[in-house]
Every structure is written in C-alpha cells, then in structure tokens.
Design a protein around this motif. Structure first.
Motif, mmCIF file in Angstrom:
data_model
loop_
_atom_site.group_PDB
_atom_site.id
_atom_site.type_symbol
_atom_site.label_atom_id
_atom_site.label_comp_id
_atom_site.label_asym_id
_atom_site.label_seq_id
_atom_site.Cartn_x
_atom_site.Cartn_y
_atom_site.Cartn_z
ATOM 1 N N PRO A 26 2.569 36.079 13.431
ATOM 2 C CA PRO A 26 3.533 37.176 13.500
ATOM 3 C C PRO A 26 2.806 38.515 13.330
ATOM 4 O O PRO A 26 1.684 38.567 12.810
ATOM 5 N N GLU A 27 3.456 39.586 13.742
ATOM 6 C CA GLU A 27 2.824 40.901 13.754
ATOM 7 C C GLU A 27 2.290 41.312 12.381
ATOM 8 O O GLU A 27 1.176 41.829 12.275
ATOM 9 N N HIS A 28 3.042 41.084 11.306
ATOM 10 C CA HIS A 28 2.569 41.506 9.983
ATOM 11 C C HIS A 28 1.311 40.736 9.572
ATOM 12 O O HIS A 28 0.437 41.276 8.902
ATOM 13 N N ASP A 29 1.175 39.475 9.993
ATOM 14 C CA ASP A 29 -0.039 38.713 9.716
ATOM 15 C C ASP A 29 -1.212 39.207 10.565
ATOM 16 O O ASP A 29 -2.358 39.214 10.110
ATOM 17 N N LEU A 30 -0.936 39.625 11.798
ATOM 18 C CA LEU A 30 -1.990 40.196 12.630
ATOM 19 C C LEU A 30 -2.537 41.485 12.014
ATOM 20 O O LEU A 30 -3.752 41.707 11.988
ATOM 21 N N ILE A 31 -1.625 42.311 11.504
ATOM 22 C CA ILE A 31 -2.048 43.559 10.863
ATOM 23 C C ILE A 31 -2.857 43.251 9.600
ATOM 24 O O ILE A 31 -3.909 43.854 9.359
ATOM 25 N N ALA A 32 -2.410 42.283 8.812
ATOM 26 C CA ALA A 32 -3.150 41.882 7.610
ATOM 27 C C ALA A 32 -4.517 41.319 7.986
ATOM 28 O O ALA A 32 -5.523 41.591 7.306
ATOM 29 N N ALA A 33 -4.577 40.560 9.069
ATOM 30 C CA ALA A 33 -5.856 40.006 9.528
ATOM 31 C C ALA A 33 -6.795 41.126 9.983
ATOM 32 O O ALA A 33 -7.998 41.080 9.715
ATOM 33 N N LEU A 34 -6.251 42.130 10.656
ATOM 34 C CA LEU A 34 -7.065 43.274 11.075
ATOM 35 C C LEU A 34 -7.661 43.970 9.863
ATOM 36 O O LEU A 34 -8.865 44.253 9.817
ATOM 37 N N ASP A 35 -6.819 44.232 8.858
ATOM 38 C CA ASP A 35 -7.299 44.891 7.638
ATOM 39 C C ASP A 35 -8.353 44.039 6.931
ATOM 40 O O ASP A 35 -9.386 44.547 6.481
ATOM 41 N N ALA A 36 -8.112 42.745 6.837
ATOM 42 C CA ALA A 36 -9.053 41.848 6.153
ATOM 43 C C ALA A 36 -10.379 41.764 6.900
ATOM 44 O O ALA A 36 -11.444 41.785 6.278
ATOM 45 N N THR A 37 -10.325 41.692 8.235
ATOM 46 C CA THR A 37 -11.580 41.622 8.994
ATOM 47 C C THR A 37 -12.391 42.899 8.834
ATOM 48 O O THR A 37 -13.609 42.855 8.741
ATOM 49 N N HIS A 38 -11.698 44.028 8.768
ATOM 50 C CA HIS A 38 -12.414 45.292 8.576
ATOM 51 C C HIS A 38 -13.091 45.325 7.205
ATOM 52 O O HIS A 38 -14.266 45.698 7.102
#
Length: 114
Positions: A24-36
């Motif tokens: 879901p979109e909120h998990d994608l955003i969290a994944a983006l932040d975590a990868t950064h």
C-alpha cells in the motif's frame, strides 16, 4: 563488522526480492524513507572503511600507486568517483559531525551561532 554487514546484505536481498507493487502507498513511503536512511548509514560505514584503508596504506602495500587507483580497480569505479570517495572519507575524518560537538550557548537559553 563483517557479520553485521553480511546480515544486512541478506536482509536487503530479501527486500529486493519482495514485490513493491503489492505494498500500500503508506508502506511504499515508509520503505522509501527506510531505504534512504539505510543508504546514508551504509555510506558512512563505507567512508570510515575507506579512510582507515587509506590511513593504513593498504592500497600501496597491495601494489597500487594510491587508494584512488586501488578503489578504481577493486570497485570498478571511474577515477573521478574513486577520487571523490577518498576525498570525502578524508574530509569526514577531519570534520566530525555537528551532533558530536557540544552546543555553545549564548546565555539566553538558545544555542549561539557558531
């Protein structure tokens, strides 16, 4: 450190095999932040390792003319990227992060400008 890096590599491999499209979109955003965050921390580890190798003279001991040349061959970087890596590693060693410096106070409760 080697064991921790191997563990991190396995975790990243698992993430790379995961289907991002299914999140879901909120998990994608969290994944983006975590990868950064992970990318930045890993870059800091790499710089510390490069600085230590450079300081020990490892590249010259292994027959290279410099750490830049050694990194270029070892990591298959172009010379500019290898040079930046060595330069940045050296600059991080010279200028510790601001969070490690005690805050100077102006006497009014707010930190003074440095």
């Amino acid at each position: 450190m080697i064991d921790e890096l191997a563990r991190a590599e396995r975790a990243v491999a698992t993430c790379a095999d995961a289907a991002a499209w299914a999140l879901p979109e909120h998990d994608l955003i969290a994944a983006l932040d975590a990868t950064h965050r992970l990318q930045q921390r890993l870059a800091a580890v790499q710089l510390a390792v490069v600085r230590e190798l450079d300081g020990r003279g490892t590249a010259v001991a292994q027959g290279a003319s410099s750490t830049t040349v050694w990194l270029r061959h070892r990591l298959r970087l172009d010379v500019a990227a290898a040079r930046r890596l060595v330069s940045l590693a050296a600059s991080v060693d010279v200028a510790p992060p601001a969070r490690h410096r005690p805050a100077a106070h102006s006497g009014h409760g707010a930190p003074a400008r440095l």
